[in-house]
Design an enzyme around this catalytic site. Structure first.
Site, PDB file in Angstrom:
ATOM      1  N   SER A   6     -51.473 -33.003 -78.566  1.00  0.00           N
ATOM      2  CA  SER A   6     -52.392 -33.573 -79.188  1.00  0.00           C
ATOM      3  C   SER A   6     -53.238 -34.317 -78.195  1.00  0.00           C
ATOM      4  O   SER A   6     -52.643 -35.536 -77.971  1.00  0.00           O
ATOM      5  CB  SER A   6     -52.286 -33.990 -80.394  1.00  0.00           C
ATOM      6  N   HIS A  31     -54.063 -29.192 -79.077  1.00  0.00           N
ATOM      7  CA  HIS A  31     -54.702 -29.616 -80.212  1.00  0.00           C
ATOM      8  C   HIS A  31     -55.851 -30.667 -79.998  1.00  0.00           C
ATOM      9  O   HIS A  31     -55.340 -31.784 -79.351  1.00  0.00           O
ATOM     10  CB  HIS A  31     -53.426 -30.111 -81.090  1.00  0.00           C
ATOM     11  N   ASP A  33     -58.104 -33.133 -82.259  1.00  0.00           N
ATOM     12  CA  ASP A  33     -58.123 -33.988 -83.579  1.00  0.00           C
ATOM     13  C   ASP A  33     -59.511 -34.359 -83.926  1.00  0.00           C
ATOM     14  O   ASP A  33     -59.947 -35.350 -83.011  1.00  0.00           O
ATOM     15  CB  ASP A  33     -57.105 -35.131 -83.593  1.00  0.00           C
ATOM     16  N   MET A  35     -62.141 -36.191 -86.030  1.00  0.00           N
ATOM     17  CA  MET A  35     -62.183 -37.273 -87.335  1.00  0.00           C
ATOM     18  C   MET A  35     -63.577 -37.864 -87.364  1.00  0.00           C
ATOM     19  O   MET A  35     -64.081 -38.319 -86.457  1.00  0.00           O
ATOM     20  CB  MET A  35     -60.990 -38.449 -86.923  1.00  0.00           C
ATOM     21  N   HIS A  64     -58.618 -29.196 -84.994  1.00  0.00           N
ATOM     22  CA  HIS A  64     -58.279 -29.567 -86.502  1.00  0.00           C
ATOM     23  C   HIS A  64     -59.608 -30.456 -86.892  1.00  0.00           C
ATOM     24  O   HIS A  64     -59.551 -31.688 -86.544  1.00  0.00           O
ATOM     25  CB  HIS A  64     -56.858 -30.325 -86.250  1.00  0.00           C
ATOM     26  N   MET A  66     -60.692 -32.948 -89.504  1.00  0.00           N
ATOM     27  CA  MET A  66     -60.399 -33.977 -90.623  1.00  0.00           C
ATOM     28  C   MET A  66     -61.882 -34.693 -90.853  1.00  0.00           C
ATOM     29  O   MET A  66     -62.107 -35.852 -90.675  1.00  0.00           O
ATOM     30  CB  MET A  66     -59.529 -35.099 -89.973  1.00  0.00           C
ATOM     31  N   MET A 135     -49.409 -31.269 -92.705  1.00  0.00           N
ATOM     32  CA  MET A 135     -49.392 -32.695 -92.225  1.00  0.00           C
ATOM     33  C   MET A 135     -48.276 -33.564 -92.505  1.00  0.00           C
ATOM     34  O   MET A 135     -47.689 -33.316 -93.619  1.00  0.00           O
ATOM     35  CB  MET A 135     -50.594 -33.442 -92.696  1.00  0.00           C
ATOM     36  N   GLY A 140     -55.364 -39.414 -89.432  1.00  0.00           N
ATOM     37  CA  GLY A 140     -56.276 -40.551 -89.124  1.00  0.00           C
ATOM     38  C   GLY A 140     -55.762 -41.305 -87.757  1.00  0.00           C
ATOM     39  O   GLY A 140     -56.769 -41.643 -86.978  1.00  0.00           O
ATOM     40  N   PHE A 141     -54.605 -41.285 -87.584  1.00  0.00           N
ATOM     41  CA  PHE A 141     -54.015 -42.099 -86.250  1.00  0.00           C
ATOM     42  C   PHE A 141     -52.950 -41.264 -85.822  1.00  0.00           C
ATOM     43  O   PHE A 141     -52.064 -40.799 -86.488  1.00  0.00           O
ATOM     44  CB  PHE A 141     -53.785 -43.413 -86.840  1.00  0.00           C
ATOM     45  N   GLY A 142     -52.794 -41.576 -84.443  1.00  0.00           N
ATOM     46  CA  GLY A 142     -51.680 -40.981 -83.871  1.00  0.00           C
ATOM     47  C   GLY A 142     -50.498 -42.077 -83.878  1.00  0.00           C
ATOM     48  O   GLY A 142     -50.863 -43.314 -84.373  1.00  0.00           O
ATOM     49  N   GLY A 143     -49.417 -41.828 -83.550  1.00  0.00           N
ATOM     50  CA  GLY A 143     -48.256 -42.799 -83.541  1.00  0.00           C
ATOM     51  C   GLY A 143     -47.539 -43.444 -84.947  1.00  0.00           C
ATOM     52  O   GLY A 143     -46.978 -44.392 -84.992  1.00  0.00           O
ATOM     53  N   ASP A 173     -47.734 -31.435 -87.772  1.00  0.00           N
ATOM     54  CA  ASP A 173     -48.602 -32.439 -87.050  1.00  0.00           C
ATOM     55  C   ASP A 173     -48.345 -33.936 -87.494  1.00  0.00           C
ATOM     56  O   ASP A 173     -48.595 -33.978 -88.731  1.00  0.00           O
ATOM     57  CB  ASP A 173     -49.933 -31.953 -87.238  1.00  0.00           C
ATOM     58  N   GLY A 174     -48.012 -34.806 -86.574  1.00  0.00           N
ATOM     59  CA  GLY A 174     -47.794 -36.046 -87.085  1.00  0.00           C
ATOM     60  C   GLY A 174     -46.356 -36.527 -86.833  1.00  0.00           C
ATOM     61  O   GLY A 174     -45.424 -35.855 -87.917  1.00  0.00           O
ATOM     62  N   GLY A 175     -46.029 -37.508 -86.107  1.00  0.00           N
ATOM     63  CA  GLY A 175     -44.569 -38.066 -86.117  1.00  0.00           C
ATOM     64  C   GLY A 175     -43.717 -37.120 -85.493  1.00  0.00           C
ATOM     65  O   GLY A 175     -42.500 -37.204 -85.641  1.00  0.00           O
TER      66      GLY A 175
HETATM   67  C1  DX5 Z   1     -53.008 -37.220 -87.071  1.00  0.00           C
HETATM   68  C2  DX5 Z   1     -53.270 -36.138 -86.064  1.00  0.00           C
HETATM   69  C3  DX5 Z   1     -52.283 -35.946 -85.153  1.00  0.00           C
HETATM   70  C4  DX5 Z   1     -51.992 -36.912 -84.251  1.00  0.00           C
HETATM   71  C5  DX5 Z   1     -50.564 -36.500 -84.008  1.00  0.00           C
HETATM   72  O1  DX5 Z   1     -54.264 -37.785 -87.698  1.00  0.00           O
HETATM   73  O2  DX5 Z   1     -53.860 -34.749 -87.020  1.00  0.00           O
HETATM   74  O3  DX5 Z   1     -52.830 -34.504 -84.531  1.00  0.00           O
HETATM   75  O4  DX5 Z   1     -52.547 -36.773 -83.020  1.00  0.00           O
HETATM   76  O5  DX5 Z   1     -50.118 -37.661 -83.435  1.00  0.00           O
HETATM   77  P1  DX5 Z   1     -48.391 -38.262 -83.103  1.00  0.00           P
HETATM   78  O6  DX5 Z   1     -47.856 -37.189 -82.454  1.00  0.00           O
HETATM   79  O7  DX5 Z   1     -48.653 -39.174 -82.246  1.00  0.00           O
HETATM   80  O8  DX5 Z   1     -48.219 -38.686 -84.623  1.00  0.00           O
HETATM   81 ZN    ZN Z   2     -53.960 -32.871 -85.799  1.00  0.00          ZN
END
Ligand code: DX5
Ligand code: ZN
Length: 226
Positions: A6, A31, A33, A35, A64, A66, A135, A140-143, A173-175
Site C-alpha cells: 500500500s 494498492h 488508498d 480517502m 480502494h 474509502m 478490512m 482511515g489510517f495506516g499502522g 487490508d490493515g495490520g
Molecule cells: C487503511 C488502508 C490500508 C492501509 C494499510 O485504511 O485501507 O490499505 O494502507 O496499512 P497498514 O498495512 O499500515 O495497516
Molecule cells: Zn486499503
C-alpha cells in the site's frame, strides 16, 4: 497468493520514486488508498496521483475507494489507470449500481467491508465481483493493529467461494505483517495488502519475498490439514 504493497505508507515526498520501488519489488499489485475525509476521517490522494503511479509502471493498480460518493469518482480513477476499483458495502443501496458501473468501465470489480460490518452483507454481491476486500482494521489510517475478529469472516467467505465454485479473490487490508498474514492465509485469504510493515523494512524487495514465502507456507500447511 498476491502481494499488494500500500503506497499510503510510502514517502509522499518522493511518490513517483516510491511507485517505481513498488514496481520493482516483485509485488503483484500496487494498492492505492483513496480517502475522502467523509467516509473516513482522513484524506489521502486523488486520481492525479494515481496517474503518476500509472506513468511509472504497467503493474496492476488496485484502487480502494474509502469514499462516500464513489459514483462521482469512478470515471476519473478509470481514466487515471486503475485496473481494479473497490467500493464499500456500507454504501448500502448504492452498491449494486456502483459494481455495474465499474464493470461497464471495463475494470475489475472489488467490494470491501469494514470490521463492524457482518459478512452476510456482501453475500448478495458475490456473483458480481472479482475481489472481496475484508478490512482487518477500521479504515482511515495506516499502522493500526490487526483486528482478529475479521478471521471468521475470511473463513466464511472462503466457504461460500468453494460452495459456489466462484473465483473471486479474498483480499485482506490493515495490520498485515508476517504473523497476521499467515493467519489470514490459513483462513482463506489470497491477496495481502501491507503498508507500514513492508515499507519499514530496509529492502522492499526482500520484505515482499518474505511475506510471499510466509503466506505460501501457510497455504501449503492448510492444504495438508484439509
Ligand atoms: C487503511 C488502508 C490500508 C492501509 C494499510 O485504511 O485501507 O490499505 O494502507 O496499512 P497498514 O498495512 O499500515 O495497516
Ligand atoms: Zn486499503
Amino acid at each position: 497468493m498476491l502481494i499488494a504493497p500500500s503506497l499510503l505508507a510510502s514517502d509522499f515526498g518522493k511518490f513517483a520514486r516510491e511507485a517505481q520501488r513498488v514496481a520493482r519489488s516483485g509485488a503483484d499489485w500496487a494498492h492505492l488508498d483513496i480517502m475522502d475525509g467523509n467516509f473516513v476521517p482522513n484524506i489521502s490522494f486523488g486520481p492525479g496521483v494515481v496517474k503518476v503511479v500509472r506513468a511509472q509502471t504497467k503493474m496492476f493498480l488496485d484502487v480502494h475507494l474509502m469514499c462516500s460518493k464513489p459514483e462521482v469518482l469512478l470515471d476519473a480513477f478509470c481514466k487515471a489507470g486503475a485496473d481494479q476499483i473497490t467500493v464499500h458495502v456500507e454504501l448500502a443501496d448504492k452498491v449494486s449500481d456502483l459494481l455495474w458501473k465499474i464493470r461497464s468501465l471495463g475494470r475489475k470489480v472489488g467490494l470491501a467491508l469494514n470490521p463492524p460490518t457482518a459478512i452476510s452483507m456482501v453475500r448478495p454481491y458475490l456473483g458480481m465481483i472479482d475481489t472481496l476486500l475484508v478490512m482487518t482494521v477500521n479504515p482511515g489510517f495506516g499502522g493500526q493493529d490487526f483486528i482478529h475478529e475479521a478471521l471468521p469472516k475470511i473463513e466464511k467467505a472462503a466457504v461460500w467461494r468453494a460452495e459456489k465454485s466462484a473465483d473471486f479473490h479474498i483480499e485482506v487490508d490493515g495490520g498485515i505483517n508476517l504473523t497476521t498474514a499467515r493467519e489470514c492465509a490459513h483462513a482463506g485469504a489470497d491477496v495481502f495488502v501491507s503498508g507500514s510493515d513492508l515499507f519499514q523494512k530496509r529492502s522492499l524487495r526482500r520484505a515482499v519475498a518474505q511475506l510471499r514465502k510466509a503466506v505460501e507456507g501457510a497455504r501449503a500447511k492448510t492444504a495438508v490439514a484439509a
